[in-house]
Design an enzyme around this catalytic site. Structure first.
Site, PDB file in Angstrom:
ATOM      1  N   LYS A 273       0.829  -1.208   0.000  1.00  0.00           N
ATOM      2  CA  LYS A 273       0.000   0.000   0.000  1.00  0.00           C
ATOM      3  C   LYS A 273       0.870   1.268   0.000  1.00  0.00           C
ATOM      4  CE  LYS A 273      -3.996  -2.237   2.203  1.00  0.00           C
ATOM      5  NZ  LYS A 273      -4.985  -2.160   3.321  1.00  0.00           N
TER       6      LYS A 273
ATOM      7  N   TYR B   3     -12.407  -1.993  -3.839  1.00  0.00           N
ATOM      8  CA  TYR B   3     -12.974  -2.048  -2.492  1.00  0.00           C
ATOM      9  C   TYR B   3     -14.496  -1.872  -2.493  1.00  0.00           C
ATOM     10  CZ  TYR B   3      -8.459  -2.205  -0.056  1.00  0.00           C
ATOM     11  OH  TYR B   3      -7.231  -2.583   0.453  1.00  0.00           O
TER      12      TYR B   3
ATOM     13  N   ARG C  75      -1.928 -14.359   4.352  1.00  0.00           N
ATOM     14  CA  ARG C  75      -2.635 -13.607   5.398  1.00  0.00           C
ATOM     15  C   ARG C  75      -1.918 -13.784   6.745  1.00  0.00           C
ATOM     16  NH1 ARG C  75      -7.108 -10.209   4.088  1.00  0.00           N
ATOM     17  NH2 ARG C  75      -8.101 -10.816   6.030  1.00  0.00           N
TER      18      ARG C  75
ATOM     19  N   THR D 126      -5.482  -7.166  10.545  1.00  0.00           N
ATOM     20  CA  THR D 126      -5.771  -5.873   9.907  1.00  0.00           C
ATOM     21  C   THR D 126      -5.241  -4.700  10.732  1.00  0.00           C
ATOM     22  OG1 THR D 126      -7.796  -6.901   9.078  1.00  0.00           O
ATOM     23  CG2 THR D 126      -7.643  -4.512   8.882  1.00  0.00           C
TER      24      THR D 126
ATOM     25  N   ARG E 182       2.660  -6.525   9.108  1.00  0.00           N
ATOM     26  CA  ARG E 182       1.962  -5.360   9.676  1.00  0.00           C
ATOM     27  C   ARG E 182       2.523  -4.979  11.041  1.00  0.00           C
ATOM     28  NH1 ARG E 182      -3.961  -7.160   7.346  1.00  0.00           N
ATOM     29  NH2 ARG E 182      -4.078  -5.661   5.638  1.00  0.00           N
TER      30      ARG E 182
ATOM     31  N   ASN F  59      -2.075   0.283   6.795  1.00  0.00           N
ATOM     32  CA  ASN F  59      -1.570  -0.985   7.323  1.00  0.00           C
ATOM     33  C   ASN F  59      -0.692  -1.769   6.338  1.00  0.00           C
ATOM     34  OD1 ASN F  59      -3.587  -1.866   5.658  1.00  0.00           O
ATOM     35  ND2 ASN F  59      -4.826  -2.830   7.248  1.00  0.00           N
TER      36      ASN F  59
ATOM     37  N   HIS G  86      -2.084  -5.470   1.510  1.00  0.00           N
ATOM     38  CA  HIS G  86      -3.361  -6.155   1.296  1.00  0.00           C
ATOM     39  C   HIS G  86      -3.087  -7.579   0.845  1.00  0.00           C
ATOM     40  CE1 HIS G  86      -7.215  -7.368  -0.477  1.00  0.00           C
ATOM     41  NE2 HIS G  86      -6.492  -7.793  -1.503  1.00  0.00           N
TER      42      HIS G  86
ATOM     43  N   GLU H 259      -9.546 -10.777  -7.883  1.00  0.00           N
ATOM     44  CA  GLU H 259      -8.623  -9.642  -7.715  1.00  0.00           C
ATOM     45  C   GLU H 259      -7.448  -9.731  -8.691  1.00  0.00           C
ATOM     46  OE1 GLU H 259      -7.619  -9.558  -3.538  1.00  0.00           O
ATOM     47  OE2 GLU H 259      -9.659  -9.015  -2.963  1.00  0.00           O
TER      48      GLU H 259
HETATM   49  P1  RTP Z   1      -7.102  -5.736   3.140  1.00  0.00           P
HETATM   50  O1  RTP Z   1      -8.430  -6.042   2.457  1.00  0.00           O
HETATM   51  O2  RTP Z   1      -6.595  -4.342   2.842  1.00  0.00           O
HETATM   52  O3  RTP Z   1      -6.089  -6.802   2.900  1.00  0.00           O
HETATM   53  O4  RTP Z   1      -7.316  -5.761   4.707  1.00  0.00           O
HETATM   54  P2  RTP Z   1      -8.170  -6.771   5.567  1.00  0.00           P
HETATM   55  O5  RTP Z   1      -8.751  -7.855   4.696  1.00  0.00           O
HETATM   56  O6  RTP Z   1      -7.303  -7.174   6.699  1.00  0.00           O
HETATM   57  O7  RTP Z   1      -9.303  -5.829   6.082  1.00  0.00           O
HETATM   58  P3  RTP Z   1     -10.735  -5.470   5.410  1.00  0.00           P
HETATM   59  O8  RTP Z   1     -11.790  -5.750   6.431  1.00  0.00           O
HETATM   60  O9  RTP Z   1     -10.864  -6.084   4.059  1.00  0.00           O
HETATM   61  O10 RTP Z   1     -10.640  -3.889   5.270  1.00  0.00           O
HETATM   62  C1  RTP Z   1      -9.962  -3.288   4.196  1.00  0.00           C
HETATM   63  C2  RTP Z   1      -9.108  -2.157   4.705  1.00  0.00           C
HETATM   64  O11 RTP Z   1      -9.930  -1.115   5.203  1.00  0.00           O
HETATM   65  C3  RTP Z   1      -9.294  -0.509   6.325  1.00  0.00           C
HETATM   66  N1  RTP Z   1     -10.143  -0.621   7.477  1.00  0.00           N
HETATM   67  N2  RTP Z   1     -10.367   0.363   8.266  1.00  0.00           N
HETATM   68  N3  RTP Z   1     -11.321   2.014  10.363  1.00  0.00           N
HETATM   69  C4  RTP Z   1     -11.698   0.732  10.302  1.00  0.00           C
HETATM   70  O12 RTP Z   1     -12.439   0.244  11.106  1.00  0.00           O
HETATM   71  C5  RTP Z   1     -11.181  -0.074   9.215  1.00  0.00           C
HETATM   72  N4  RTP Z   1     -11.458  -1.327   9.032  1.00  0.00           N
HETATM   73  C6  RTP Z   1     -10.784  -1.691   7.906  1.00  0.00           C
HETATM   74  C7  RTP Z   1      -8.002  -1.221   6.573  1.00  0.00           C
HETATM   75  O13 RTP Z   1      -6.947  -0.482   5.986  1.00  0.00           O
HETATM   76  C8  RTP Z   1      -8.189  -2.543   5.869  1.00  0.00           C
HETATM   77  O14 RTP Z   1      -6.957  -3.078   5.440  1.00  0.00           O
HETATM   78 MG    MG Z   2      -9.842  -7.472   2.930  1.00  0.00          MG
END
Ligand code: RTP
Ligand code: MG
Length: 141
Positions: free
Chosen positions: A9, A49, A85, A91, A102, A112, A115, A126
């Site tokens: 990122k 997204y 992962r 996350t 991370r 973070n 991805h 994707e």
């Molecule tokens: P990613 O998709 O980026 O690999 O991350 P992830 O699966 O661990 O998390 P996801 O739930 O898919 O959320 C995508 C990205 O959104 C941001 N986020 N912010 N402020 C919040 O509560 C929040 N929750 C998620 C994070 O940057 C996350 O990587």
């Molecule tokens: Mg995700």
């Protein structure tokens, strides 16, 4: 052999740690079978997204992901979706296990560092989103 989509990122690209993160992938035994640097615009980031469109953090997420270039790559290996992962960490980097990408390189839940696709099905979607149907080199023969 599985494939997954990885994004380094904007925060991590700006910190000049692409190579250190690639080393983690290689140490885990993953092969990098496609890669490119791109600067996402609102359209591309929004499409990627789209599942988070109605979440409260969506605006900030798109603003962050379009703030600078990202490095996008396809990783190949056994059980790579889950194992990627695992080496990424949770996350929220403050909750991530030490030794994960991370935990070691990310600052906050919003910024973070990386991805990774969260399922085999999403990985296929994707990978095609960024590289098309024929955009991945067939390194495993
Ligand atoms: P990613 O998709 O980026 O690999 O991350 P992830 O699966 O661990 O998390 P996801 O739930 O898919 O959320 C995508 C990205 O959104 C941001 N986020 N912010 N402020 C919040 O509560 C929040 N929750 C998620 C994070 O940057 C996350 O990587
Ligand atoms: Mg995700």
């Amino acid at each position: 052999m599985e494939r997954t989509l990885s994004i380094i990122k904007p925060d991590a690209v700006a910190k000049n740690i692409i190579g250190q993160i690639y080393s983690r992938f290689e140490e885990a035994g993953f092969k990098i079978v496609a890669s490119k640097m791109i600067h996402l615009d609102n359209y591309l980031a929004g499409g990627f997204y789209a599942v988070h469109k109605n979440r409260p953090f969506y605006g900030e997420l798109i603003e962050f992901m379009t703030s600078g270039p990202v490095m996008v790559q396809v990783l190949e290996g056994e059980n790579v979706v889950v194992r990627h992962r695992e080496i990424m960490g949770t996350t929220n980097p403050k909750e991530a296990d030490s030794g994960t990408i991370r935990a070691d390189f990310a600052k906050s839940l919003d910024e973070n560092a990386v991805h990774g696709s969260d399922s085999l099905e999403n990985a296929a979607i994707e990978i095609e989103y960024f590289f098309g149907k024929d955009g991945v080199f067939p390194r495993t023969r």
